[in-house]
Design an enzyme around this catalytic site. Structure first.
Site, PDB file in Angstrom:
ATOM      1  N   LYS A  23       8.479  22.168  -0.551  1.00 54.07           N
ATOM      2  CA  LYS A  23       7.132  22.650  -0.192  1.00 54.07           C
ATOM      3  C   LYS A  23       6.605  21.941   1.039  1.00 54.07           C
ATOM      4  O   LYS A  23       6.020  22.549   1.925  1.00 54.07           O
ATOM      5  CB  LYS A  23       6.156  22.338  -1.338  1.00 54.07           C
ATOM      6  CG  LYS A  23       6.038  23.431  -2.360  1.00 54.07           C
ATOM      7  CD  LYS A  23       4.884  23.129  -3.299  1.00 54.07           C
ATOM      8  CE  LYS A  23       4.959  21.747  -3.810  1.00 54.07           C
ATOM      9  NZ  LYS A  23       4.835  21.378  -5.106  1.00 54.07           N
ATOM     10  N   GLN A 197       9.819  35.500 -11.223  1.00 55.67           N
ATOM     11  CA  GLN A 197       8.842  36.409 -11.835  1.00 55.67           C
ATOM     12  C   GLN A 197       7.913  35.650 -12.779  1.00 55.67           C
ATOM     13  O   GLN A 197       6.704  35.859 -12.793  1.00 55.67           O
ATOM     14  CB  GLN A 197       9.565  37.513 -12.616  1.00 55.67           C
ATOM     15  CG  GLN A 197      10.392  38.442 -11.747  1.00 55.67           C
ATOM     16  CD  GLN A 197      11.127  39.468 -12.607  1.00 55.67           C
ATOM     17  OE1 GLN A 197      10.578  39.993 -13.557  1.00 55.67           O
ATOM     18  NE2 GLN A 197      12.375  39.739 -12.277  1.00 55.67           N
ATOM     19  N   GLY A 359      10.764  -4.352   2.339  1.00 52.84           N
ATOM     20  CA  GLY A 359      11.093  -4.542   0.928  1.00 52.84           C
ATOM     21  C   GLY A 359      10.120  -5.504   0.275  1.00 52.84           C
ATOM     22  O   GLY A 359       9.358  -6.192   0.962  1.00 52.84           O
ATOM     23  N   CYS A 386       9.658  -5.534   9.006  1.00 52.43           N
ATOM     24  CA  CYS A 386       8.728  -6.118   8.041  1.00 52.43           C
ATOM     25  C   CYS A 386       9.412  -7.210   7.224  1.00 52.43           C
ATOM     26  O   CYS A 386       9.600  -8.309   7.710  1.00 52.43           O
ATOM     27  CB  CYS A 386       8.130  -5.006   7.172  1.00 52.43           C
ATOM     28  SG  CYS A 386       6.560  -5.505   6.457  1.00 52.43           S
ATOM     29  N   GLU A 410       6.167 -15.324  -1.356  1.00 49.09           N
ATOM     30  CA  GLU A 410       6.370 -14.131  -2.186  1.00 49.09           C
ATOM     31  C   GLU A 410       7.369 -14.411  -3.317  1.00 49.09           C
ATOM     32  O   GLU A 410       7.332 -13.766  -4.360  1.00 49.09           O
ATOM     33  CB  GLU A 410       6.920 -12.994  -1.306  1.00 49.09           C
ATOM     34  CG  GLU A 410       7.174 -11.712  -2.065  1.00 49.09           C
ATOM     35  CD  GLU A 410       7.434 -10.519  -1.160  1.00 49.09           C
ATOM     36  OE1 GLU A 410       7.623 -10.705   0.052  1.00 49.09           O
ATOM     37  OE2 GLU A 410       7.440  -9.390  -1.684  1.00 49.09           O
ATOM     38  N   HIS A 525       5.918  -1.393  10.810  1.00 49.67           N
ATOM     39  CA  HIS A 525       6.871  -0.330  10.469  1.00 49.67           C
ATOM     40  C   HIS A 525       6.955   0.714  11.586  1.00 49.67           C
ATOM     41  O   HIS A 525       6.248   1.723  11.536  1.00 49.67           O
ATOM     42  CB  HIS A 525       6.459   0.342   9.165  1.00 49.67           C
ATOM     43  CG  HIS A 525       6.672  -0.521   7.965  1.00 49.67           C
ATOM     44  ND1 HIS A 525       7.863  -0.547   7.274  1.00 49.67           N
ATOM     45  CD2 HIS A 525       5.859  -1.409   7.355  1.00 49.67           C
ATOM     46  CE1 HIS A 525       7.766  -1.407   6.280  1.00 49.67           C
ATOM     47  NE2 HIS A 525       6.566  -1.943   6.300  1.00 49.67           N
ATOM     48  N   GLU A 527       9.128   2.882  12.137  1.00 49.25           N
ATOM     49  CA  GLU A 527       9.681   4.171  11.690  1.00 49.25           C
ATOM     50  C   GLU A 527       8.587   5.184  11.381  1.00 49.25           C
ATOM     51  O   GLU A 527       8.814   6.396  11.443  1.00 49.25           O
ATOM     52  CB  GLU A 527      10.609   3.975  10.485  1.00 49.25           C
ATOM     53  CG  GLU A 527       9.950   3.611   9.153  1.00 49.25           C
ATOM     54  CD  GLU A 527       9.697   2.116   8.964  1.00 49.25           C
ATOM     55  OE1 GLU A 527       9.625   1.387   9.987  1.00 49.25           O
ATOM     56  OE2 GLU A 527       9.541   1.674   7.807  1.00 49.25           O
TER      57      GLU A 527
HETATM   58  N1  GLN Z   1       7.206  -8.119   0.925  1.00 51.24           N
HETATM   59  C1  GLN Z   1       6.775  -8.406   2.247  1.00 51.24           C
HETATM   60  C2  GLN Z   1       5.272  -8.572   2.343  1.00 51.24           C
HETATM   61  O1  GLN Z   1       4.560  -8.062   1.505  1.00 51.24           O
HETATM   62  C3  GLN Z   1       7.259  -7.353   3.208  1.00 51.24           C
HETATM   63  C4  GLN Z   1       6.656  -6.009   2.940  1.00 51.24           C
HETATM   64  C5  GLN Z   1       7.384  -4.901   3.646  1.00 51.24           C
HETATM   65  O2  GLN Z   1       8.523  -5.060   4.054  1.00 51.24           O
HETATM   66  N2  GLN Z   1       6.755  -3.755   3.759  1.00 51.24           N
HETATM   67  O3  GLN Z   1       4.780  -9.171   3.242  1.00 51.24           O
END
Ligand code: GLN
Length: 557
Positions: A23, A197, A359, A386, A410, A525, A527
């Protein structure tokens, strides 16, 4: 209700039978065709699930979280919308049932409903209508997709809202387009129209007669069968279109145009416009499907490798750069988990470049460190996005600066006792266009993130400056942690350069290694901003470096 300019037309895209029929791509493709014919378009998505937004959803289940310029965490379909239409999506282009209910409940507590009984109809449906109609005055077309399939209990208020919009505005301003499945039963050697249908019957039972049907099928649906569908679903014969499987998504606008879909839509609204010029679409289909300059392989070391849509924008950004260079970019996904025990060199034997994408969480980080170490020492082009930049900094600190316990906060409290360990840490203040934004560490999940577009200044003479051709850029963010600027001098002395910084000068945004052919990490990011007709400069340059690497390896062999 009629807050909109009488000129704006609404096209509602719904789905039936099963989900994942495309969609989002159908909406994006029609938008692209209308745009090529000179109209101004806006795309919106209504998601009937109860999360406030997809920000907290697991990308393994739901696919990528797409971040807009204005910092909204949205459905990945908004990525398709942006890439196909070139129009930046906004916070106000994606809403979930969760957000609608949350707005309604706050209004109820404030007493806005003045003692009335608050109900799904009309109160929820009114909020949905407000959302759909808001800020659409300057558009020629608003294409609005409803997530899920007709018949889902949670979708009902959304279908009722769009029915009411059609009822009030009339068919001259509203069109309903429904996407269904026409499965092929191999045993019977037959295409089956019955699910379609039933799906249309379901839609009509809630008061919506589709104006256009798109029938997804693996193989050609004979005219006879299409006419049968038209008859049983109460549509003109020329309103039934095939949505056949295609080799690449860039073919979708072309395939719909060949069947006159855009013309049929304009007829419905009694509009005329010059035929679209689709030469640029044909060009990218050709370059993507039959690239003339060979192929290269990028190894991507990530965690969410089970779900095809978890890194949608990244997949596409690599493809866009491949199209621009006329090469095929093979994306070889490597699960970072358990990977450090394997023979790293063997893993990357045929990789012309290595990429560690965004990630969250510690799982797999050792694999990522091993991959980055391999790329750095063997001079293989590396792009860290990132998390991929944060881990590149940690790898460098551990293996070059000798800070053995370098880590990110983290990964839980650092227990080594040495303050120097926390190289990547949580930040609760950001400078956005001169204004300090504050968040608490204890905010709800999502609340503590740096989200959306932020400015970045690039250092003169850096590779980043060459890549962007500019010293001032804006890129989108989605992260909680930041690289600690306190180590700036140590890194520079050893050879890792911080080549991009936030306007405050406190947040490292880009790092690079001048003594490496191509080693770049970015806190944002890129991308998310790549488009098929305008590949992102970082990906463009990264793929170019991969091509050079491939040629080097070939020569050496
Ligand atoms: N985990 C990392 C942070 O929160 C990187 C986050 C990510 O790659 N989008 O800073």
């Amino acid at each position: 209700m009629d807050k909109t300019n009488t000129k704006t037309r609404f096209i509602f895209i719904t789905g039936g039978v099963v989900s994942s029929l495309g969609k989002g791509l159908a909406a994006s493709s029609l938008a692209a065709l209308l745009q090529e014919r000179g109209f101004k378009v806006r795309l919106r998505k209504l998601d009937p699930y109860l999360n406030i937004d997809p920000g907290t959803m697991n990308p393994n289940q739901h696919g990528e979280v797409f971040v807009t310029e204005d910092g909204a965490e949205t459905d990945l379909d908004l990525g398709h919308y942006e890439r196909f239409s070139g129009v930046d999506a906004k916070k106000s282009d994606n809403v979930t049932a969760g957000r609608i209910y949350s707005t309604l409940l706050s209004k109820e507590r404030r007493g806005d409903y003045l003692g009335r009984t608050v109900q799904v109809i009309p109160h929820i449906t009114d909020l949905i209508k407000d959302f759909i109609l808001k800020d659409t005055e300057n558009e020629d077309f608003v294409l609005c997709e409803i997530g899920g399939t007709v018949g889902d209990i949670e979708g009902l208020p959304f279908f009722e809202a769009i029915r009411q919009i059609g009822y009030k505005m009339g068919r001259s301003r509203v069109l309903y387009m429904h996407l269904t499945l026409v499965p092929y039963l191999a045993a019977a050697k037959e295409l089956k129209t019955k699910p379609t249908q039933h799906s249309v019957k379901e839609l009509r039972s809630i008061g919506i007669q589709p104006d256009i049907l798109l029938c997804r099928a693996e193989r050609e649906i004979p005219l006879e069968e299409r006419n049968k569908i038209a008859l049983f679903c109460n549509l003109p014969e020329d309103a039934v279109f095939q949505a056949l499987d295609v080799k690449s998504i860039y073919q979708v606008p072309l395939r719909y145009h060949e069947q006159n879909l855009d013309e049929r839509v304009l007829e419905h609204f009694d509009l005329k416009a010059p035929a679209p010029d689709l030469a640029k679409w044909k060009n990218i289909v050709h370059r993507f499907e039959q690239p003339e300059e060979g192929e290269i392989t990028v190894a991507i070391v990530g965690k969410y490798t089970g779900m095809g849509d978890a890194y949608k924008s990244l997949n596409e950004a690599l493809d866009h750069a491949g199209i621009a260079h006329n090469v095929r970019v093979n994306q070889r996904w490597i699960d970072a988990k358990g990977f450090e025990k394997l023979d790293v060199a063997k893993k990357f034997k045929d990789a012309d470049a290595i990429l560690v994408p965004g990630g969250f969480g510690e799982r797999g980080v050792l694999g990522k460190i091993a991959a980055i170490n391999y790329a750095r020492e063997n001079k293989i082009p590396y792009l860290g996005i990132c998390f991929g930049m944060q881990v590149a900094v940690i790898e460098y600190a551990r293996n070059v600066l000798g800070i053995k316990d370098a880590t990110s906060s983290e990964f839980g409290a650092y227990e080594g006792g040495d303050e120097r360990g926390s190289l990547v840490g949580i930040m609760t203040e950001w400078d956005k266009q001169g204004v300090v934004e504050k968040r608490s560490k204890d905010d709800d999940l999502g609340g503590t993130m740096r989200l959306g577009a932020y400015e970045c200044n690039i250092i003169t003479g850096s590779l980043a400056e060459k890549i962007y051709g500019s010293k001032h850029i804006t890129e989108r963010h989605r992260h909680r942690y930041e690289v600690n600027i306190g180590y700036h001098k140590e890194f520079e002395k050893a050879g890792m350069k911080i080549s991009g910084l936030s306007p405050s000068g406190k947040l490292p945004e880009i790092i690079e290694l001048p003594d490496h052919p191509w080693f770049v990490g970015v806190q944002f990011h890129p991308e998310l901003k790549s488009r098929p007709f305008a590949p992102h400069p970082l990906f463009y340059s990264f793929i170019k470096a991969a091509i050079t690497q491939a040629q080097k390896v070939k020569k050496a062999a």
